[in-house]
Design an enzyme around this catalytic site. Structure first.
Site, short mmCIF file in Angstrom:
data_model
loop_
_atom_site.label_atom_id
_atom_site.label_comp_id
_atom_site.label_asym_id
_atom_site.label_seq_id
_atom_site.Cartn_x
_atom_site.Cartn_y
_atom_site.Cartn_z
N PRO A 10 0.79 -1.24 0.00
CA PRO A 10 0.00 0.00 0.00
C PRO A 10 0.82 1.28 0.00
O PRO A 10 1.85 1.38 0.67
CB PRO A 10 -0.82 -0.10 1.28
N ASN A 11 0.32 2.21 -0.78
CA ASN A 11 0.84 3.59 -0.87
C ASN A 11 2.15 3.72 -1.62
O ASN A 11 2.63 4.83 -1.83
CB ASN A 11 0.96 4.23 0.54
N ARG A 18 5.37 11.09 -2.20
CA ARG A 18 5.01 10.75 -0.82
C ARG A 18 6.20 10.97 0.12
O ARG A 18 7.26 10.36 -0.10
CB ARG A 18 4.61 9.27 -0.79
N TYR A 23 11.24 8.94 1.77
CA TYR A 23 11.28 7.97 0.67
C TYR A 23 11.98 8.47 -0.59
O TYR A 23 12.16 7.70 -1.54
CB TYR A 23 9.85 7.50 0.34
N ASN A 75 8.08 -5.59 -0.97
CA ASN A 75 7.99 -4.48 -0.02
C ASN A 75 6.53 -4.47 0.45
O ASN A 75 5.67 -3.91 -0.23
CB ASN A 75 8.37 -3.15 -0.67
N ALA A 78 3.16 -0.89 4.79
CA ALA A 78 2.62 -0.90 6.16
C ALA A 78 2.18 -2.30 6.61
O ALA A 78 2.18 -2.60 7.82
CB ALA A 78 1.45 0.07 6.26
N GLU A 99 12.71 -9.42 1.61
CA GLU A 99 11.92 -8.25 2.01
C GLU A 99 12.76 -6.99 1.80
O GLU A 99 13.94 -6.97 2.15
CB GLU A 99 11.54 -8.41 3.48
N HIS A 101 12.78 -2.60 2.10
CA HIS A 101 12.18 -1.32 2.51
C HIS A 101 13.10 -0.20 2.07
O HIS A 101 14.33 -0.31 2.22
CB HIS A 101 12.03 -1.25 4.03
N ARG A 108 13.17 4.08 12.73
CA ARG A 108 11.96 4.94 12.71
C ARG A 108 11.08 4.66 13.93
O ARG A 108 11.56 4.20 14.95
CB ARG A 108 11.23 4.73 11.37
C1 DQA Z 1 8.23 1.04 3.87
C2 DQA Z 1 8.30 1.21 5.41
C3 DQA Z 1 6.95 0.98 6.04
O1 DQA Z 1 7.04 1.16 7.45
C4 DQA Z 1 5.94 1.96 5.50
O2 DQA Z 1 4.66 1.69 6.03
C5 DQA Z 1 5.90 2.00 4.01
C6 DQA Z 1 7.17 1.94 3.28
C7 DQA Z 1 9.59 1.38 3.20
O3 DQA Z 1 9.76 0.98 2.05
O4 DQA Z 1 10.43 2.05 3.79
O5 DQA Z 1 4.86 2.18 3.40
O6 DQA Z 1 7.94 -0.32 3.58
#
Ligand code: DQA
Length: 154
Positions: A10-11, A18, A23, A75, A78, A99, A101, A108
């Site tokens: 998501p997102n 964003r 990011y 990835n 959230a 995985e 990120h 964080r």
């Molecule tokens: C994320 C880190 C997550 O905590 C966050 O909710 C994201 C992006 C990252 O790529 O740093 O949406 O996965």
């Protein structure tokens, strides 16, 4: 040809605009184009999927083996911190997963320090920005080629 599924949660479709201070300004499209270049160099095939919906990600993971996928780079965004369903899907499909990120989730907010999914992945890359996708892809390709060599020895 080895097939690797690149999953984004998501997102992440908002990358580029964003929270740029966290990011950066690289878009998901740019990440995808770079990965395609790296895939050509590595001689692997990629499939991409982004969704804001947990069940869609679970479905995609669950169907991956049937679709001829050999490994997953994910990835979960959230959902990393909440989704037992995505964790169970990765574990259930028995495909290796890495995985990734963009941000260093360990540096964080405390709720981001826990990953539901990392324990069922072969490894986690965090904090290296968009380049992390490339390292994750290279790590997965290396893992799969080692596995193939070992299978040929048997
Ligand atoms: C994320 C880190 C997550 O905590 C966050 O909710 C994201 C992006 C990252 O790529 O740093 O949406 O996965």
């Amino acid at each position: 040809m080895t097939k690797i599924l690149i999953l984004n949660g998501p997102n992440l479709q908002l990358l580029g605009t964003r929270k740029k201070e966290v990011y950066g300004s690289v878009t998901l499209g740019e990440i995808r184009r770079n990965l395609q270049k790296v895939a050509r160099e590595l001689g692997v095939e990629l499939e991409f999927f982004q969704s804001n919906h947990e069940g869609d990600l679970v479905d995609r993971i669950g169907n991956a083996k049937k679709e001829g996928v050999d490994g997953i780079v994910i990835n979960p965004a959230a959902y990393t911190h909440t989704s037992i369903a995505i964790r169970d899907a990765i574990e259930g499909v028995s495909l290796p997963a890495v995985e990734i990120h963009l941000s260093n989730i360990h540096a964080r907010e405390e709720f981001r320090h826990v990953s539901m999914t990392a324990p069922v992945c072969i490894g986690q890359i965090a904090g290296l920005g968009p380049d992390g996708y490339e390292w994750a892809l290279r790590a997965m390709a290396r893992h799969l080629s080692k596995k193939e060599k070992n299978n040929n020895k048997k």
